[in-house]
Design a protein around this motif. Structure first.
Motif, PDB file in Angstrom:
ATOM      1  N   ASP A 109      32.639  45.875  33.286  1.00 45.49           N
ATOM      2  CA  ASP A 109      34.093  44.596  32.922  1.00 45.49           C
ATOM      3  C   ASP A 109      34.766  44.694  33.617  1.00 45.49           C
ATOM      4  OD1 ASP A 109      35.289  47.621  33.058  1.00 45.49           O
ATOM      5  OD2 ASP A 109      34.088  48.486  30.857  1.00 45.49           O
ATOM      6  N   THR A 110      36.362  43.730  32.608  1.00 40.54           N
ATOM      7  CA  THR A 110      37.400  44.566  33.677  1.00 40.54           C
ATOM      8  C   THR A 110      38.018  45.185  34.036  1.00 40.54           C
ATOM      9  OG1 THR A 110      38.798  43.221  32.110  1.00 40.54           O
ATOM     10  CG2 THR A 110      37.711  41.408  32.783  1.00 40.54           C
ATOM     11  N   ASP A 111      37.913  46.413  33.820  1.00 41.61           N
ATOM     12  CA  ASP A 111      38.309  48.085  33.960  1.00 41.61           C
ATOM     13  C   ASP A 111      38.123  47.875  35.179  1.00 41.61           C
ATOM     14  OD1 ASP A 111      41.053  49.439  34.065  1.00 41.61           O
ATOM     15  OD2 ASP A 111      39.677  51.064  33.224  1.00 41.61           O
ATOM     16  N   ALA A 112      36.474  47.817  35.200  1.00 41.96           N
ATOM     17  CA  ALA A 112      35.406  48.166  36.875  1.00 41.96           C
ATOM     18  C   ALA A 112      36.586  46.999  37.896  1.00 41.96           C
ATOM     19  CB  ALA A 112      33.968  48.143  36.421  1.00 41.96           C
ATOM     20  N   PHE A 139      45.340  42.282  45.241  1.00 43.32           N
ATOM     21  CA  PHE A 139      44.215  42.727  44.931  1.00 43.32           C
ATOM     22  C   PHE A 139      42.837  42.776  45.177  1.00 43.32           C
ATOM     23  CE2 PHE A 139      47.478  41.010  41.802  1.00 43.32           C
ATOM     24  CZ  PHE A 139      47.701  41.804  41.286  1.00 43.32           C
ATOM     25  N   GLY A 140      42.483  42.249  46.713  1.00 45.61           N
ATOM     26  CA  GLY A 140      41.854  41.774  47.019  1.00 45.61           C
ATOM     27  C   GLY A 140      40.714  43.302  47.321  1.00 45.61           C
ATOM     28  N   PRO A 141      41.564  44.047  48.158  1.00 41.36           N
ATOM     29  CA  PRO A 141      41.989  45.577  48.293  1.00 41.36           C
ATOM     30  C   PRO A 141      41.156  46.615  47.392  1.00 41.36           C
ATOM     31  CG  PRO A 141      43.499  45.023  50.132  1.00 41.36           C
ATOM     32  CD  PRO A 141      43.288  43.864  48.460  1.00 41.36           C
ATOM     33  N   TYR A 142      42.055  46.255  46.141  1.00 39.71           N
ATOM     34  CA  TYR A 142      41.229  46.813  44.762  1.00 39.71           C
ATOM     35  C   TYR A 142      39.752  46.505  43.887  1.00 39.71           C
ATOM     36  CZ  TYR A 142      45.797  48.219  46.066  1.00 39.71           C
ATOM     37  OH  TYR A 142      47.173  48.489  47.176  1.00 39.71           O
ATOM     38  N   LEU A 143      39.134  45.800  44.762  1.00 38.89           N
ATOM     39  CA  LEU A 143      38.502  44.443  43.644  1.00 38.89           C
ATOM     40  C   LEU A 143      37.510  46.266  44.218  1.00 38.89           C
ATOM     41  CD1 LEU A 143      36.936  42.658  42.495  1.00 38.89           C
ATOM     42  CD2 LEU A 143      36.046  42.213  44.763  1.00 38.89           C
ATOM     43  N   PHE A 144      36.618  45.951  41.888  1.00 34.22           N
ATOM     44  CA  PHE A 144      35.851  47.538  41.716  1.00 34.22           C
ATOM     45  C   PHE A 144      36.246  48.704  42.543  1.00 34.22           C
ATOM     46  CE2 PHE A 144      33.070  43.276  42.176  1.00 34.22           C
ATOM     47  CZ  PHE A 144      32.888  43.585  40.982  1.00 34.22           C
ATOM     48  N   ASP A 145      37.492  48.630  42.562  1.00 34.51           N
ATOM     49  CA  ASP A 145      38.601  50.208  43.388  1.00 34.51           C
ATOM     50  C   ASP A 145      37.625  51.798  43.295  1.00 34.51           C
ATOM     51  OD1 ASP A 145      40.925  51.222  44.616  1.00 34.51           O
ATOM     52  OD2 ASP A 145      40.321  53.013  43.418  1.00 34.51           O
ATOM     53  N   PHE A 201      27.708  51.632  47.860  1.00 34.82           N
ATOM     54  CA  PHE A 201      28.109  50.393  47.792  1.00 34.82           C
ATOM     55  C   PHE A 201      28.538  49.312  48.294  1.00 34.82           C
ATOM     56  CE2 PHE A 201      31.871  48.029  45.355  1.00 34.82           C
ATOM     57  CZ  PHE A 201      31.106  47.413  44.234  1.00 34.82           C
ATOM     58  N   VAL A 202      27.245  47.829  47.493  1.00 35.34           N
ATOM     59  CA  VAL A 202      27.687  47.392  48.312  1.00 35.34           C
ATOM     60  C   VAL A 202      28.108  46.138  48.979  1.00 35.34           C
ATOM     61  CG1 VAL A 202      25.929  46.401  46.666  1.00 35.34           C
ATOM     62  CG2 VAL A 202      27.919  46.013  45.738  1.00 35.34           C
ATOM     63  N   LEU A 203      29.785  46.477  48.539  1.00 36.83           N
ATOM     64  CA  LEU A 203      31.034  45.954  48.879  1.00 36.83           C
ATOM     65  C   LEU A 203      30.954  46.235  50.127  1.00 36.83           C
ATOM     66  CD1 LEU A 203      31.716  44.242  46.602  1.00 36.83           C
ATOM     67  CD2 LEU A 203      33.746  44.295  46.685  1.00 36.83           C
TER      68      LEU A 203
END
Length: 212
Positions: free
Chosen positions: A20-23, A38-44, A67-69
């Motif tokens: 979901d978008t909150d994830a 916002f990129g540094p907080y992606l899948f925060d 985590f994959v990232l």
């Protein structure tokens, strides 16, 4: 918005359904509407072990190494591979902003939440719907091959793997035109700027009391 034509990109797999978008971008980061940063907080919450807040220096935050990232083999990935119902939840446009700001230009999944799907196009991201069988194959190939890449061609509407196998994807002519030419909704409107100004001038001349 940048034009999208072709991409030969590294693939990063998110092997979870109903993301979901909150994830994708947690609620505390929704205070800004700048579309960038916002990129540094992606899948925060999946990416870091601590609680994230706006303005934090993410380069100093503790990482969840599994985590994959955070895995070196996926560094610089531009294609996100996902499962069913990607982008469900709230309609926040910050979700595609975070995905694009991180560096992803394409998201491939068996299905997407409708609002998220539309927001991707509005922000220069190409969301590709592929069958579950094809997505399963891509996940297997990505896991087996380090540095796994796909070639996405919007003009021919095809995705090709390193073995030369390919599949086609659907996109409406309007959305294809907009991505190929880098046109968001504002840019589309500005194409008619002369006609809009001419209409306003006629309107003012015909009904001047409205502008007094």
């Amino acid at each position: 918005m940048k034009a999208f034509t072709q991409l030969d990109g590294l693939v990063c797999p998110i092997d979870r359904a109903n993301v979901d978008t909150d994830a994708i971008i947690p609620k505390q980061f929704l205070k800004s509407i700048k579309r960038s940063g916002f990129g540094p907080y992606l899948f925060d919450e999946w990416r870091y072990t601590d609680h994230g807040e706006p303005g934090m220096d993410c380069s100093k935050r503790p990482l969840k190494k599994d985590f994959v990232l955070n895995q070196s083999r996926y560094k610089g990935a531009q294609i996100l591979l996902a499962r069913d119902n990607f982008g469900c939840g709230s309609s926040r446009e910050h979700a595609p902003w975070a995905i694009e700001d991180y560096g992803f230009q394409v998201v491939i999944a068996p299905s997407f939440a409708d609002i998220f799907f539309g927001n991707c196009y509005k922000n220069g991201i190409l969301p590709i719907v592929a069958s579950a069988a094809i997505v399963d194959q891509l996940f297997r190939e990505c896991a087996a091959q380090k540095g796994y890449r796909l070639r996405v061609d919007l003009e021919t509407q095809t995705v090709r793997n390193p073995a030369g196998e390919w599949f086609e994807f659907d996109i409406t002519p309007h959305r294809k035109h907009c991505l190929l030419n880098g046109l968001d909704e504002i840019a589309l409107t500005l194409q008619y700027a002369d006609e809009i100004r001419a209409f306003e001038a006629r309107h003012k001349a015909a009904q001047p009391w409205l502008f007094a």
